[in-house]
Enzyme design. Structure first.
Site, PDB file in Angstrom:
ATOM      1  N   GLY A  42       0.791  -1.224   0.000  1.00 33.40           N
ATOM      2  CA  GLY A  42       0.000   0.000   0.000  1.00 33.40           C
ATOM      3  C   GLY A  42       0.820   1.270   0.000  1.00 33.40           C
ATOM      4  O   GLY A  42       0.349   2.307   0.490  1.00 33.40           O
TER       5      GLY A  42
ATOM      6  N   ASN B 108       1.475   3.052  -2.574  1.00 36.02           N
ATOM      7  CA  ASN B 108       0.711   3.997  -3.408  1.00 36.02           C
ATOM      8  C   ASN B 108      -0.499   4.539  -2.647  1.00 36.02           C
ATOM      9  O   ASN B 108      -0.832   5.718  -2.772  1.00 36.02           O
ATOM     10  CB  ASN B 108       0.277   3.345  -4.720  1.00 36.02           C
ATOM     11  CG  ASN B 108       1.385   3.383  -5.748  1.00 36.02           C
ATOM     12  OD1 ASN B 108       1.722   4.446  -6.277  1.00 36.02           O
ATOM     13  ND2 ASN B 108       1.976   2.236  -6.025  1.00 36.02           N
TER      14      ASN B 108
ATOM     15  N   MET C 260      -4.196  -6.949  -6.806  1.00 40.57           N
ATOM     16  CA  MET C 260      -3.685  -7.981  -7.691  1.00 40.57           C
ATOM     17  C   MET C 260      -4.746  -9.025  -8.069  1.00 40.57           C
ATOM     18  O   MET C 260      -4.430 -10.203  -8.246  1.00 40.57           O
ATOM     19  CB  MET C 260      -2.452  -8.648  -7.065  1.00 40.57           C
ATOM     20  CG  MET C 260      -1.351  -7.672  -6.691  1.00 40.57           C
ATOM     21  SD  MET C 260      -0.871  -6.535  -8.027  1.00 40.57           S
ATOM     22  CE  MET C 260       0.384  -7.526  -8.839  1.00 40.57           C
TER      23      MET C 260
ATOM     24  N   ILE D 168      -7.876  -9.683 -10.962  1.00 42.52           N
ATOM     25  CA  ILE D 168      -8.493  -9.192 -12.191  1.00 42.52           C
ATOM     26  C   ILE D 168      -9.991  -9.065 -11.956  1.00 42.52           C
ATOM     27  O   ILE D 168     -10.626 -10.000 -11.457  1.00 42.52           O
ATOM     28  CB  ILE D 168      -8.190 -10.144 -13.362  1.00 42.52           C
ATOM     29  CG1 ILE D 168      -6.685 -10.103 -13.655  1.00 42.52           C
ATOM     30  CG2 ILE D 168      -8.996  -9.770 -14.597  1.00 42.52           C
ATOM     31  CD1 ILE D 168      -6.224 -11.131 -14.657  1.00 42.52           C
ATOM     32  N   LEU D 169     -10.538  -7.905 -12.275  1.00 37.46           N
ATOM     33  CA  LEU D 169     -11.974  -7.679 -12.089  1.00 37.46           C
ATOM     34  C   LEU D 169     -12.722  -8.053 -13.366  1.00 37.46           C
ATOM     35  O   LEU D 169     -12.247  -7.804 -14.475  1.00 37.46           O
ATOM     36  CB  LEU D 169     -12.235  -6.211 -11.746  1.00 37.46           C
ATOM     37  CG  LEU D 169     -11.598  -5.725 -10.441  1.00 37.46           C
ATOM     38  CD1 LEU D 169     -11.802  -4.223 -10.274  1.00 37.46           C
ATOM     39  CD2 LEU D 169     -12.165  -6.474  -9.250  1.00 37.46           C
TER      40      LEU D 169
ATOM     41  N   HIS E   6      -0.055   1.071 -13.082  1.00 36.62           N
ATOM     42  CA  HIS E   6       0.681  -0.077 -13.621  1.00 36.62           C
ATOM     43  C   HIS E   6       2.160   0.312 -13.723  1.00 36.62           C
ATOM     44  O   HIS E   6       2.481   1.403 -14.227  1.00 36.62           O
ATOM     45  CB  HIS E   6       0.129  -0.446 -15.011  1.00 36.62           C
ATOM     46  CG  HIS E   6       0.796  -1.643 -15.601  1.00 36.62           C
ATOM     47  ND1 HIS E   6       0.577  -2.929 -15.128  1.00 36.62           N
ATOM     48  CD2 HIS E   6       1.696  -1.756 -16.595  1.00 36.62           C
ATOM     49  CE1 HIS E   6       1.321  -3.770 -15.821  1.00 36.62           C
ATOM     50  NE2 HIS E   6       2.005  -3.087 -16.724  1.00 36.62           N
TER      51      HIS E   6
END
Ligand code: GAR
Length: 215
Positions: A14, A16, A92, A94-95, A111
């Site tokens: 975290g 970011n 991490m 994928i939605l 990214h």
């Protein structure tokens, strides 16, 4: 101007998220983080949220029978948080397209590469293997395809002789921490607008962060 409520999705350290929290505390920020959601219990980002007094929760993907069921739970939590924008910050998972479409033009991702190059994982290794001289990070609007979508801000670093993935990652992440708050502020304030597959900004608005060595 009222600050736009934002939810941040994380899976790990975290750092970011911390950059978004720190910038969000400044008077000129155009957003406020109202919820942090992690799919990993014990992710350090949850501790960062707690320290900042931000509501946080775990939605562990392993507790769901399918990707769709996990996405639905996430979607409900996001709706309930009151967020108008969502930031994926080292998230991490994928939605699925349904959740992404529900948040079309209102969901950002960071990214660690200069998209559209080096999608997926191990981006610094990919950059070194390709022999590129420039590398960096991209904050983009999320689309259903992986690491795809309109670009808001990019940060550019040199690839130096002797670099390995760790030294390159360290150089890139310092720029990530500047690129993400900038991009979120631009979108939250309306200074950046998504027009189809391109993000338009007002003239004179900075959307590129350059490492000092490239200055
Ligand atoms: C960051 O480098 C981010 O760009 C990357 O994971 C790291 C998370 O670090 N994201 C991806 O690779 C997504 N495809 P953080 O948890 O310290 O912010």
């Amino acid at each position: 101007m009222a600050r736009r409520p934002v939810a941040v999705l994380i899976s790990g350290s975290g750092s970011n998220l911390q950059a978004l929290i720190d910038h969000g505390a400044s008077p000129e920020a155009s957003y406020e983080i109202v919820r942090v959601i992690s799919n990993v219990a014990g992710a350090f980002g949850l501790e960062r949220a707690a320290r900042a007094g931000i509501a946080h929760q775990v939605i562990d993907h392993r507790g769901f029978a399918s990707r769709a069921a996990f996405d639905q739970a996430l979607g409900r939590a996001l709706a309930e948080s009151g967020a108008e924008l969502v930031c994926l910050a080292g998230f991490m998972r994928i939605l699925g397209p349904e959740l992404v479409e529900a948040w079309a033009d209102r969901m950002l991702n960071i990214h660690p590469a200069l998209l559209p190059s080096f999608k997926g994982l191990h981006t610094h290794e990919q950059a070194l293997a390709a022999g590129v001289r420039l590398h960096g990070c991209t904050v983009h609007v999320v689309r259903p395809a992986l690491d795809d979508g309109p670009i808001v801000v990019q940060g550019v670093v040199p690839v130096l002789p002797g670099d390995d993935a760790a030294s390159l990652a360290a150089r890139v992440i310092r720029l990530e921490h500047r690129a993400y708050p900038l991009a979120l502020d631009l979108l939250a304030s309306g200074r950046a607008r998504v027009e189809g597959e391109v993000v338009r900004v007002e003239p004179g608005t900075p959307t590129l962060i350059v490492h000092p060595e490239l200055g």
